[in-house]
Design a protein around this motif. Structure first.
Motif, PDB file in Angstrom:
ATOM      1  N   UNK B  42      65.042  62.930  47.765  1.00 58.75           N
ATOM      2  CA  UNK B  42      66.280  62.449  48.411  1.00 58.75           C
ATOM      3  C   UNK B  42      66.344  62.969  49.834  1.00 58.75           C
ATOM      4  N   UNK B  43      65.987  64.248  50.009  1.00 56.12           N
ATOM      5  CA  UNK B  43      66.114  64.839  51.336  1.00 56.12           C
ATOM      6  C   UNK B  43      65.041  64.289  52.258  1.00 56.12           C
ATOM      7  N   UNK B  44      63.824  64.244  51.763  1.00 53.44           N
ATOM      8  CA  UNK B  44      62.719  63.925  52.647  1.00 53.44           C
ATOM      9  C   UNK B  44      62.315  62.460  52.642  1.00 53.44           C
ATOM     10  N   UNK B  45      62.793  61.703  51.663  1.00 53.91           N
ATOM     11  CA  UNK B  45      62.399  60.288  51.662  1.00 53.91           C
ATOM     12  C   UNK B  45      62.849  59.611  52.934  1.00 53.91           C
ATOM     13  N   UNK B  46      64.060  59.994  53.375  1.00 52.50           N
ATOM     14  CA  UNK B  46      64.622  59.303  54.537  1.00 52.50           C
ATOM     15  C   UNK B  46      63.802  59.534  55.782  1.00 52.50           C
ATOM     16  N   UNK B  47      62.945  60.572  55.761  1.00 50.56           N
ATOM     17  CA  UNK B  47      62.089  60.750  56.933  1.00 50.56           C
ATOM     18  C   UNK B  47      61.004  59.705  56.943  1.00 50.56           C
ATOM     19  N   UNK B  48      60.866  58.976  55.827  1.00 52.11           N
ATOM     20  CA  UNK B  48      59.852  57.938  55.791  1.00 52.11           C
ATOM     21  C   UNK B  48      60.419  56.570  56.088  1.00 52.11           C
ATOM     22  N   UNK B  49      61.642  56.516  56.651  1.00 52.93           N
ATOM     23  CA  UNK B  49      62.271  55.212  56.805  1.00 52.93           C
ATOM     24  C   UNK B  49      61.549  54.338  57.792  1.00 52.93           C
ATOM     25  N   UNK B  50      60.729  54.912  58.659  1.00 51.84           N
ATOM     26  CA  UNK B  50      60.091  54.102  59.678  1.00 51.84           C
ATOM     27  C   UNK B  50      58.707  53.629  59.272  1.00 51.84           C
ATOM     28  N   UNK B  51      58.227  54.144  58.144  1.00 52.30           N
ATOM     29  CA  UNK B  51      56.895  53.710  57.718  1.00 52.30           C
ATOM     30  C   UNK B  51      56.994  52.493  56.835  1.00 52.30           C
ATOM     31  N   UNK B  52      56.017  51.603  56.966  1.00 52.49           N
ATOM     32  CA  UNK B  52      55.995  50.405  56.134  1.00 52.49           C
ATOM     33  C   UNK B  52      55.597  50.793  54.713  1.00 52.49           C
ATOM     34  N   UNK B  53      56.414  50.434  53.707  1.00 54.95           N
ATOM     35  CA  UNK B  53      56.002  50.700  52.329  1.00 54.95           C
ATOM     36  C   UNK B  53      54.783  49.851  52.008  1.00 54.95           C
ATOM     37  N   UNK B  54      53.832  50.450  51.310  1.00 50.95           N
ATOM     38  CA  UNK B  54      52.624  49.682  51.038  1.00 50.95           C
ATOM     39  C   UNK B  54      52.122  49.866  49.618  1.00 50.95           C
ATOM     40  N   UNK B  55      52.915  50.548  48.795  1.00 52.21           N
ATOM     41  CA  UNK B  55      52.402  50.905  47.472  1.00 52.21           C
ATOM     42  C   UNK B  55      52.148  49.699  46.587  1.00 52.21           C
ATOM     43  N   UNK B  56      52.893  48.601  46.790  1.00 53.95           N
ATOM     44  CA  UNK B  56      52.706  47.463  45.895  1.00 53.95           C
ATOM     45  C   UNK B  56      51.789  46.408  46.497  1.00 53.95           C
ATOM     46  N   UNK B  57      51.250  46.665  47.695  1.00 56.31           N
ATOM     47  CA  UNK B  57      50.413  45.667  48.341  1.00 56.31           C
ATOM     48  C   UNK B  57      49.129  45.445  47.556  1.00 56.31           C
ATOM     49  N   UNK B  58      48.752  44.206  47.483  1.00 53.91           N
ATOM     50  CA  UNK B  58      47.501  43.820  46.853  1.00 53.91           C
ATOM     51  C   UNK B  58      46.420  43.941  47.906  1.00 53.91           C
ATOM     52  N   UNK B  59      45.387  44.710  47.631  1.00 49.12           N
ATOM     53  CA  UNK B  59      44.401  44.962  48.678  1.00 49.12           C
ATOM     54  C   UNK B  59      43.127  44.148  48.474  1.00 49.12           C
ATOM     55  N   UNK B  60      43.178  43.228  47.505  1.00 42.75           N
ATOM     56  CA  UNK B  60      41.987  42.425  47.215  1.00 42.75           C
ATOM     57  C   UNK B  60      42.463  41.004  46.924  1.00 42.75           C
ATOM     58  N   UNK B  61      41.899  40.052  47.623  1.00 47.20           N
ATOM     59  CA  UNK B  61      42.249  38.665  47.319  1.00 47.20           C
ATOM     60  C   UNK B  61      40.982  37.884  47.007  1.00 47.20           C
ATOM     61  N   UNK B  62      41.118  36.776  46.253  1.00 46.08           N
ATOM     62  CA  UNK B  62      39.931  36.026  45.882  1.00 46.08           C
ATOM     63  C   UNK B  62      39.255  35.391  47.106  1.00 46.08           C
ATOM     64  N   UNK B  63      38.011  35.031  46.937  1.00 44.65           N
ATOM     65  CA  UNK B  63      37.213  34.394  47.979  1.00 44.65           C
ATOM     66  C   UNK B  63      37.914  33.154  48.500  1.00 44.65           C
ATOM     67  N   UNK B  64      37.916  33.007  49.807  1.00 43.11           N
ATOM     68  CA  UNK B  64      38.432  31.777  50.378  1.00 43.11           C
ATOM     69  C   UNK B  64      39.938  31.715  50.526  1.00 43.11           C
ATOM     70  N   UNK B  65      40.653  32.764  50.170  1.00 46.91           N
ATOM     71  CA  UNK B  65      42.107  32.727  50.298  1.00 46.91           C
ATOM     72  C   UNK B  65      42.549  33.618  51.449  1.00 46.91           C
ATOM     73  N   UNK B  66      43.609  33.201  52.115  1.00 50.50           N
ATOM     74  CA  UNK B  66      44.161  33.990  53.206  1.00 50.50           C
ATOM     75  C   UNK B  66      45.219  34.929  52.650  1.00 50.50           C
ATOM     76  N   UNK B  67      45.063  36.228  52.869  1.00 45.06           N
ATOM     77  CA  UNK B  67      46.110  37.150  52.405  1.00 45.06           C
ATOM     78  C   UNK B  67      47.358  36.999  53.260  1.00 45.06           C
ATOM     79  N   UNK B  68      48.501  36.857  52.599  1.00 41.22           N
ATOM     80  CA  UNK B  68      49.737  36.657  53.338  1.00 41.22           C
ATOM     81  C   UNK B  68      50.848  37.497  52.717  1.00 41.22           C
ATOM     82  N   UNK B  69      51.697  38.041  53.583  1.00 42.25           N
ATOM     83  CA  UNK B  69      52.849  38.804  53.108  1.00 42.25           C
ATOM     84  C   UNK B  69      54.118  38.044  53.459  1.00 42.25           C
ATOM     85  N   UNK B  70      55.111  38.134  52.582  1.00 40.66           N
ATOM     86  CA  UNK B  70      56.390  37.434  52.778  1.00 40.66           C
ATOM     87  C   UNK B  70      57.446  38.438  53.204  1.00 40.66           C
ATOM     88  N   UNK B  71      58.138  38.126  54.288  1.00 37.84           N
ATOM     89  CA  UNK B  71      59.172  39.022  54.792  1.00 37.84           C
ATOM     90  C   UNK B  71      60.504  38.300  54.805  1.00 37.84           C
TER      91      UNK B  71
END
Lengths: 300, 320
Positions: B42-71
């Motif tokens: 609780x105390x220190x999480x807020x110091x991470x407010x400026x970093x992009x969360x990336x824990x759920x990002x998929x780091x591998x996509x199938x051949x021929x597909x463009x990796x895209x993120x939705x914002x």
């Protein structure tokens, strides 16, 4: 020298060590006990399909309020968030109609397979999905009498009458009075389409609903109708001769938001391999994929 | 006679008894450890407010597909099931457009309080509700840069550009290639009303969206629009001069069902003391070791509805 394993104290009673070991063994066996109990429940639970679930019923209502239970017969193939939302709207509508009622519980009653509707998943699946959908509701329950206890399709009027009979055996306390049976009233929950069908005639010329049935369902008990579309439910009710006699027993709920999540639309999403997340309860979604209901031939 | 409490065996090593006691004590202290960790987060999480969360990002996509993120930038006051549903529809639409894309993650970005919209609950509450809403999603994350890292309101084009910059630093592997940075593309998710606003003019005569901004958001990145009403999104896009140039970068998702659960309708229900069950995220998931709670700053409150009543947001004056 006494070894650490010696289990009797000088007084001859089992020592602390034995008690501790016994406790530890019993504690460690808890998962095994739970598994045995779960297997037992699975085998024998279905013998309870004919009893009215009552665990979530409210047995105490404030002074001056009429205890009422909401019953929704339906296909629930699958149950969606709209079904659950209709229960919430119905309860709000009943409890806010001059503060007359207090809802003591709600029941989802899946229809029997023999009803013949093309899109019906097998009854035990539909019941399990309804159980999943209400698993974290503190007032709605799944009832299996219609779909599993009966050997054939049961007309709605008999389903409603059975609920009323069972609920009349539940003792409820009103205010500071002692609990009494026969206090709980019943309303049937339906959507705008069903309300319209009360007035409708089949192509054969026969009424969709026999007038006697409507007389019992609405006249003796009550109706709460939650609008799904823009239809003017009040007008529909007034137009019908049989409904028009019992307008005081009909509560119309007009939701602010029409989520429109029908079971058929969910089946369409599944058939197209599209996401149904946030259209059905998460546990229902898990169930559908675990039991491959999305591959049912009548769901394509 | 050796008493039961004696802790050393003849060999001088700590006996079984001591090890058992030590283990039992450590085991018994687990809840305390968890509480300390939670307080720390609780105390220190807020110091991470400026970093992009990336824990759920998929780091591998199938051949021929463009990796895209939705914002999805938005008010989220409160986040509803419709917001979550729009993400699902957007992902389906992107991945089914000729199988060109693979969605690697989604972000809900609550707007800064200084945006001035009347119905905004305080930013930390909106962020916590969004975190609760996505706590059990395996691909959508809550981002706090816009509402907590900045000291004032940030135009959408800058928010989108910041996401693109951060995502370009994430290495993603396409097919059997090695992970490379700069692969992830970005699309902004919006509703039909926002799409219409791209063409709209304020009463002062000023455009709601500066053309340069739209050029960046749609031209450089992309847009996925999920229809909410019966409006013909295709026609709206074609009518707009600036959108019309980039029709190939706009994906239109037409849902089969329009759940219509807007934040304002949820606030109306709350103001009338009516039930909002099944309109907002509603998962009861309390547990020390439930996976997925790692990302949740506020610990174990993963129920939006619960959060609203616990923090009495239903009594907010601007929610009446």
């Amino acid at each position: 020298m006494r070894s650490a394993r010696e289990t009797t104290s000088p007084r001859g009673c089992p020592g602390r060590k034995l008690r501790w070991h016994a406790f530890a063994v019993a504690f460690g066996m808890l998962p095994a006990f739970a598994a045995v109990r779960q297997a037992f429940m699975r085998v024998f639970h279905r013998q309870g399909v004919c009893t009215l679930p009552s665990s979530k019923l409210r047995l105490q209502v404030p002074e001056g309020r009429i205890p009422v239970a909401i019953v929704a017969p339906g296909s629930f193939s699958p149950p969606t968030l709209l079904h659950l939302r209709m229960f919430e709207e119905a309860r709000d509508a009943l409890e806010r109609t001059g503060g007359k009622f207090k809802v003591v519980g709600g029941y989802m009653s899946p229809v029997h397979d023999a009803y013949g509707k093309a899109s019906l998943a097998p009854a035990h699946h539909r019941l399990s999905m309804v159980e999943a959908a209400v698993s974290d509701s503190d007032w709605i329950m799944a009832d299996s009498w219609e779909c599993l206890c009966r050997s054939e399709w049961t007309p709605t009027v008999e389903v409603v009458s059975r609920f009323a009979a069972e609920l009349s055996k539940v003792p409820v306390a009103v205010g500071s009075n002692r609990p009494q049976c026969g206090k709980v009233q019943l309303v049937m929950l339906c959507g705008g389409d069903v309300l319209q069908s009360f007035n409708a005639t089949k192509p054969s010329g026969e009424r969709v609903w026999p007038d006697d049935d409507v007389e019992v369902i609405v006249g003796q008990h009550g109706l709460v109708c939650v609008g799904r579309g823009k239809a003017d439910l009040g007008a529909i009710a007034r137009e019908s001769t049989v409904l028009g006699k019992h307008l005081d027993k009909i509560v119309l709920a007009k939701p602010r938001v029409l989520t429109g999540i029908s079971s058929s639309v969910v089946r369409q999403y599944l058939a197209s391999n599209q996401s149904i997340r946030y259209l059905v309860h998460d546990k229902v979604r898990d169930y559908i994929f675990k039991h491959k209901l999305n591959e049912l031939p009548n769901w394509q």
